[in-house]
Design a protein around this motif. Structure first.
Motif, PDB file in Angstrom:
ATOM      1  N   PRO A   1       0.820  -1.216   0.000  1.00 45.60           N
ATOM      2  CA  PRO A   1       0.000   0.000   0.000  1.00 45.60           C
ATOM      3  C   PRO A   1       0.850   1.261   0.000  1.00 45.60           C
ATOM      4  O   PRO A   1       2.035   1.238   0.379  1.00 45.60           O
ATOM      5  CB  PRO A   1      -0.760  -0.119   1.326  1.00 45.60           C
ATOM      6  N   GLU A   2       0.256   2.361  -0.446  1.00 48.87           N
ATOM      7  CA  GLU A   2       0.827   3.697  -0.272  1.00 48.87           C
ATOM      8  C   GLU A   2       2.274   3.799  -0.747  1.00 48.87           C
ATOM      9  O   GLU A   2       3.185   4.096   0.022  1.00 48.87           O
ATOM     10  CB  GLU A   2       0.730   4.117   1.200  1.00 48.87           C
ATOM     11  N   GLN A   3       2.479   3.582  -2.033  1.00 56.40           N
ATOM     12  CA  GLN A   3       3.823   3.650  -2.595  1.00 56.40           C
ATOM     13  C   GLN A   3       4.009   4.924  -3.432  1.00 56.40           C
ATOM     14  O   GLN A   3       3.125   5.320  -4.169  1.00 56.40           O
ATOM     15  CB  GLN A   3       4.087   2.421  -3.468  1.00 56.40           C
ATOM     16  N   ARG A   4       5.183   5.536  -3.295  1.00 58.14           N
ATOM     17  CA  ARG A   4       5.511   6.710  -4.099  1.00 58.14           C
ATOM     18  C   ARG A   4       5.809   6.293  -5.535  1.00 58.14           C
ATOM     19  O   ARG A   4       6.396   5.238  -5.784  1.00 58.14           O
ATOM     20  CB  ARG A   4       6.735   7.420  -3.521  1.00 58.14           C
ATOM     21  N   TYR A   5       5.404   7.143  -6.489  1.00 55.06           N
ATOM     22  CA  TYR A   5       5.660   6.832  -7.890  1.00 55.06           C
ATOM     23  C   TYR A   5       5.562   8.091  -8.723  1.00 55.06           C
ATOM     24  O   TYR A   5       5.026   9.112  -8.282  1.00 55.06           O
ATOM     25  CB  TYR A   5       4.666   5.787  -8.406  1.00 55.06           C
ATOM     26  N   GLY A   6       6.064   8.009  -9.955  1.00 60.18           N
ATOM     27  CA  GLY A   6       5.906   9.093 -10.921  1.00 60.18           C
ATOM     28  C   GLY A   6       6.831  10.270 -10.690  1.00 60.18           C
ATOM     29  O   GLY A   6       7.495  10.399  -9.660  1.00 60.18           O
TER      30      GLY A   6
ATOM     31  N   GLU B   1       4.267  -4.737 -13.310  1.00 59.57           N
ATOM     32  CA  GLU B   1       3.916  -3.804 -12.232  1.00 59.57           C
ATOM     33  C   GLU B   1       2.508  -3.251 -12.474  1.00 59.57           C
ATOM     34  O   GLU B   1       2.137  -2.939 -13.605  1.00 59.57           O
ATOM     35  CB  GLU B   1       4.901  -2.649 -12.172  1.00 59.57           C
ATOM     36  N   CYS B   2       1.767  -3.109 -11.393  1.00 59.71           N
ATOM     37  CA  CYS B   2       0.394  -2.603 -11.493  1.00 59.71           C
ATOM     38  C   CYS B   2       0.184  -1.514 -10.450  1.00 59.71           C
ATOM     39  O   CYS B   2       0.507  -1.704  -9.271  1.00 59.71           O
ATOM     40  CB  CYS B   2      -0.602  -3.743 -11.282  1.00 59.71           C
ATOM     41  N   PHE B   3      -0.362  -0.383 -10.882  1.00 59.61           N
ATOM     42  CA  PHE B   3      -0.611   0.762 -10.011  1.00 59.61           C
ATOM     43  C   PHE B   3      -2.124   0.952  -9.884  1.00 59.61           C
ATOM     44  O   PHE B   3      -2.816   1.136 -10.884  1.00 59.61           O
ATOM     45  CB  PHE B   3       0.039   2.011 -10.595  1.00 59.61           C
ATOM     46  N   ILE B   4      -2.622   0.899  -8.653  1.00 59.49           N
ATOM     47  CA  ILE B   4      -4.064   0.881  -8.410  1.00 59.49           C
ATOM     48  C   ILE B   4      -4.487   2.110  -7.606  1.00 59.49           C
ATOM     49  O   ILE B   4      -4.075   2.292  -6.456  1.00 59.49           O
ATOM     50  CB  ILE B   4      -4.478  -0.396  -7.661  1.00 59.49           C
ATOM     51  N   GLU B   5      -5.298   2.951  -8.224  1.00 61.22           N
ATOM     52  CA  GLU B   5      -5.852   4.133  -7.561  1.00 61.22           C
ATOM     53  C   GLU B   5      -7.266   3.807  -7.092  1.00 61.22           C
ATOM     54  O   GLU B   5      -8.092   3.330  -7.874  1.00 61.22           O
ATOM     55  CB  GLU B   5      -5.885   5.315  -8.536  1.00 61.22           C
ATOM     56  N   VAL B   6      -7.551   4.059  -5.811  1.00 56.87           N
ATOM     57  CA  VAL B   6      -8.837   3.698  -5.208  1.00 56.87           C
ATOM     58  C   VAL B   6      -9.670   4.954  -4.973  1.00 56.87           C
ATOM     59  O   VAL B   6      -9.161   5.962  -4.470  1.00 56.87           O
ATOM     60  CB  VAL B   6      -8.621   2.959  -3.868  1.00 56.87           C
ATOM     61  N   LYS B   7     -10.945   4.881  -5.328  1.00 58.89           N
ATOM     62  CA  LYS B   7     -11.877   5.973  -5.059  1.00 58.89           C
ATOM     63  C   LYS B   7     -13.109   5.418  -4.352  1.00 58.89           C
ATOM     64  O   LYS B   7     -13.624   4.356  -4.705  1.00 58.89           O
ATOM     65  CB  LYS B   7     -12.317   6.657  -6.364  1.00 58.89           C
ATOM     66  N   SER B   8     -13.588   6.152  -3.353  1.00 58.82           N
ATOM     67  CA  SER B   8     -14.797   5.780  -2.624  1.00 58.82           C
ATOM     68  C   SER B   8     -16.012   6.407  -3.310  1.00 58.82           C
ATOM     69  O   SER B   8     -16.046   7.619  -3.543  1.00 58.82           O
ATOM     70  CB  SER B   8     -14.702   6.269  -1.177  1.00 58.82           C
ATOM     71  N   VAL B   9     -17.019   5.578  -3.614  1.00 61.03           N
ATOM     72  CA  VAL B   9     -18.218   6.061  -4.321  1.00 61.03           C
ATOM     73  C   VAL B   9     -19.410   6.024  -3.377  1.00 61.03           C
ATOM     74  O   VAL B   9     -19.812   4.959  -2.902  1.00 61.03           O
ATOM     75  CB  VAL B   9     -18.513   5.206  -5.569  1.00 61.03           C
ATOM     76  N   THR B  10     -19.971   7.206  -3.097  1.00 55.63           N
ATOM     77  CA  THR B  10     -21.156   7.299  -2.233  1.00 55.63           C
ATOM     78  C   THR B  10     -22.255   8.162  -2.832  1.00 55.63           C
ATOM     79  O   THR B  10     -23.354   8.225  -2.274  1.00 55.63           O
ATOM     80  CB  THR B  10     -20.783   7.877  -0.851  1.00 55.63           C
ATOM     81  N   LEU B  11     -21.984   8.830  -3.943  1.00 56.25           N
ATOM     82  CA  LEU B  11     -22.999   9.679  -4.567  1.00 56.25           C
ATOM     83  C   LEU B  11     -23.945   8.807  -5.386  1.00 56.25           C
ATOM     84  O   LEU B  11     -23.507   8.102  -6.300  1.00 56.25           O
ATOM     85  CB  LEU B  11     -22.344  10.724  -5.466  1.00 56.25           C
ATOM     86  N   ALA B  12     -25.235   8.836  -5.040  1.00 54.24           N
ATOM     87  CA  ALA B  12     -26.203   7.951  -5.687  1.00 54.24           C
ATOM     88  C   ALA B  12     -27.396   8.730  -6.221  1.00 54.24           C
ATOM     89  O   ALA B  12     -27.869   9.678  -5.600  1.00 54.24           O
ATOM     90  CB  ALA B  12     -26.691   6.895  -4.696  1.00 54.24           C
ATOM     91  N   ASP B  13     -27.863   8.280  -7.381  1.00 52.75           N
ATOM     92  CA  ASP B  13     -29.142   8.717  -7.938  1.00 52.75           C
ATOM     93  C   ASP B  13     -29.911   7.441  -8.227  1.00 52.75           C
ATOM     94  O   ASP B  13     -29.677   6.780  -9.234  1.00 52.75           O
ATOM     95  CB  ASP B  13     -28.935   9.545  -9.197  1.00 52.75           C
TER      96      ASP B  13
ATOM     97  N   ASP C   1      -2.389   4.230  -4.158  1.00 52.86           N
ATOM     98  CA  ASP C   1      -3.037   3.527  -3.047  1.00 52.86           C
ATOM     99  C   ASP C   1      -2.509   2.104  -2.882  1.00 52.86           C
ATOM    100  O   ASP C   1      -2.237   1.655  -1.769  1.00 52.86           O
ATOM    101  CB  ASP C   1      -4.552   3.517  -3.248  1.00 52.86           C
ATOM    102  N   TRP C   2      -2.377   1.402  -4.012  1.00 57.59           N
ATOM    103  CA  TRP C   2      -1.834   0.042  -3.974  1.00 57.59           C
ATOM    104  C   TRP C   2      -0.923  -0.174  -5.169  1.00 57.59           C
ATOM    105  O   TRP C   2      -1.235   0.252  -6.284  1.00 57.59           O
ATOM    106  CB  TRP C   2      -2.947  -1.010  -3.979  1.00 57.59           C
ATOM    107  N   TRP C   3       0.189  -0.832  -4.912  1.00 56.57           N
ATOM    108  CA  TRP C   3       1.136  -1.201  -5.968  1.00 56.57           C
ATOM    109  C   TRP C   3       1.378  -2.695  -5.875  1.00 56.57           C
ATOM    110  O   TRP C   3       1.506  -3.241  -4.769  1.00 56.57           O
ATOM    111  CB  TRP C   3       2.447  -0.454  -5.786  1.00 56.57           C
ATOM    112  N   GLY C   4       1.415  -3.367  -7.031  1.00 56.59           N
ATOM    113  CA  GLY C   4       1.656  -4.800  -7.011  1.00 56.59           C
ATOM    114  C   GLY C   4       2.411  -5.271  -8.233  1.00 56.59           C
ATOM    115  O   GLY C   4       2.580  -4.542  -9.208  1.00 56.59           O
ATOM    116  N   VAL C   5       2.874  -6.508  -8.144  1.00 54.98           N
ATOM    117  CA  VAL C   5       3.461  -7.204  -9.283  1.00 54.98           C
ATOM    118  C   VAL C   5       2.564  -8.406  -9.549  1.00 54.98           C
ATOM    119  O   VAL C   5       2.369  -9.251  -8.662  1.00 54.98           O
ATOM    120  CB  VAL C   5       4.903  -7.661  -8.993  1.00 54.98           C
ATOM    121  N   ASP C   6       1.982  -8.479 -10.752  1.00 60.36           N
ATOM    122  CA  ASP C   6       1.009  -9.535 -11.026  1.00 60.36           C
ATOM    123  C   ASP C   6       1.692 -10.834 -11.449  1.00 60.36           C
ATOM    124  O   ASP C   6       2.927 -10.938 -11.474  1.00 60.36           O
ATOM    125  CB  ASP C   6      -0.022  -9.073 -12.048  1.00 60.36           C
ATOM    126  N   GLN C   7       0.869 -11.833 -11.771  1.00 61.33           N
ATOM    127  CA  GLN C   7       1.391 -13.160 -12.098  1.00 61.33           C
ATOM    128  C   GLN C   7       2.210 -13.166 -13.384  1.00 61.33           C
ATOM    129  O   GLN C   7       2.979 -14.102 -13.643  1.00 61.33           O
ATOM    130  CB  GLN C   7       0.249 -14.181 -12.196  1.00 61.33           C
TER     131      GLN C   7
END
Length: 234
Positions: free
Chosen positions: A109-114, A131-143, A121-127
């Motif tokens: 989690p929480e890795q510096r980059y760029g 390298e994979c860089f994952i940005e997470v957003k919380s969604v609460t706005l609903a219609d 938010d999350w950095w990983g190495v896949d199978q």
């Protein structure tokens, strides 16, 4: 994730100054609590909504209570503490709920980059050793059942998408992961009616290879659980 201690239940009086909320716990007085959500919180912070707060024993805190959950007039639970989105994303990445986001060789989690030394938010190495860089957003706005992000114009969200596009240009995987923290939401879209530039950037990002996923969570006063993937429509 589970809440370590029972949450206190009250009635929201108002949310103000971004980080504060006044809640009536039925003790004939209003208690000021910490609101860990810097967004507009549209549809999540209406006076009269039921609110649940965690209690801290840290004597150094100015406000011992943290607003965690809200329940709207339809009975739908909403996770208002945006910090939980990253935690739930971490749980997701340890499962096979979304096959494309599983089987990691390494995950942090929480890795510096760029070039701007942003924090992903999350950095990983896949199978496939990519390298994979994952940005997470919380969604609460609903219609109704439609969820949107963001709930206000967000230059920060623009920046994150531009950085994800650069990640793809550099030969890595880039993922925009929406964690749905509202019971009523069944699909997610960019909020073009609120931030048209963000919506256009999403389309551009997808066209160059940024991956978009959304996963719904289910909240109760005891825990927040992963539920299932939901569609993302750009």
């Amino acid at each position: 994730m589970q809440f370590n201690k029972p949450l206190r239940q009250g009635v929201l009086q108002k949310r103000y100054k971004r980080f504060l909320a006044d809640i009536d716990f039925g003790d004939n007085e209003t208690t000021t609590t910490h609101c860990p959500n810097t967004g507009a919180m549209t549809g999540c912070a209406e006076p009269g909504f039921t609110a649940w707060c965690s209690v801290s024993d840290n004597p150094k805190r100015k406000y011992s209570l943290t607003w965690e959950l809200a329940q709207n007039n339809n009975g739908e639970m909403i996770v208002v503490n945006t910090q939980h989105a990253n935690r739930m994303a971490g749980e997701l990445l340890q499962t096979n709920l979304v096959p494309e986001l599983s089987q990691w060789q390494e995950l942090k989690p929480e890795q510096r980059y760029g070039k701007e030394k942003s924090r992903i938010d999350w950095w990983g190495v896949d199978q496939n050793n990519c390298e994979c860089f994952i940005e997470v957003k919380s969604v609460t706005l609903a219609d109704a059942s439609q969820g949107y992000f963001p709930d206000a114009v967000s230059q920060r969200a623009h920046k994150h998408l531009n950085e994800l596009m650069q990640v793809v240009a550099d030969g890595h995987r880039a993922v925009q992961l929406y964690m749905v923290m509202h019971d009523g939401i069944e699909q997610v879209s960019p909020a073009a009616h609120i931030d048209s530039q963000y919506a256009e950037l999403c389309k551009k990002a997808a066209s160059v290879g940024v991956e978009f996923y959304a996963v719904k969570c289910r909240a109760s006063t005891k825990e927040i659980k992963l539920e299932r993937p939901v569609p993302v429509s750009l």
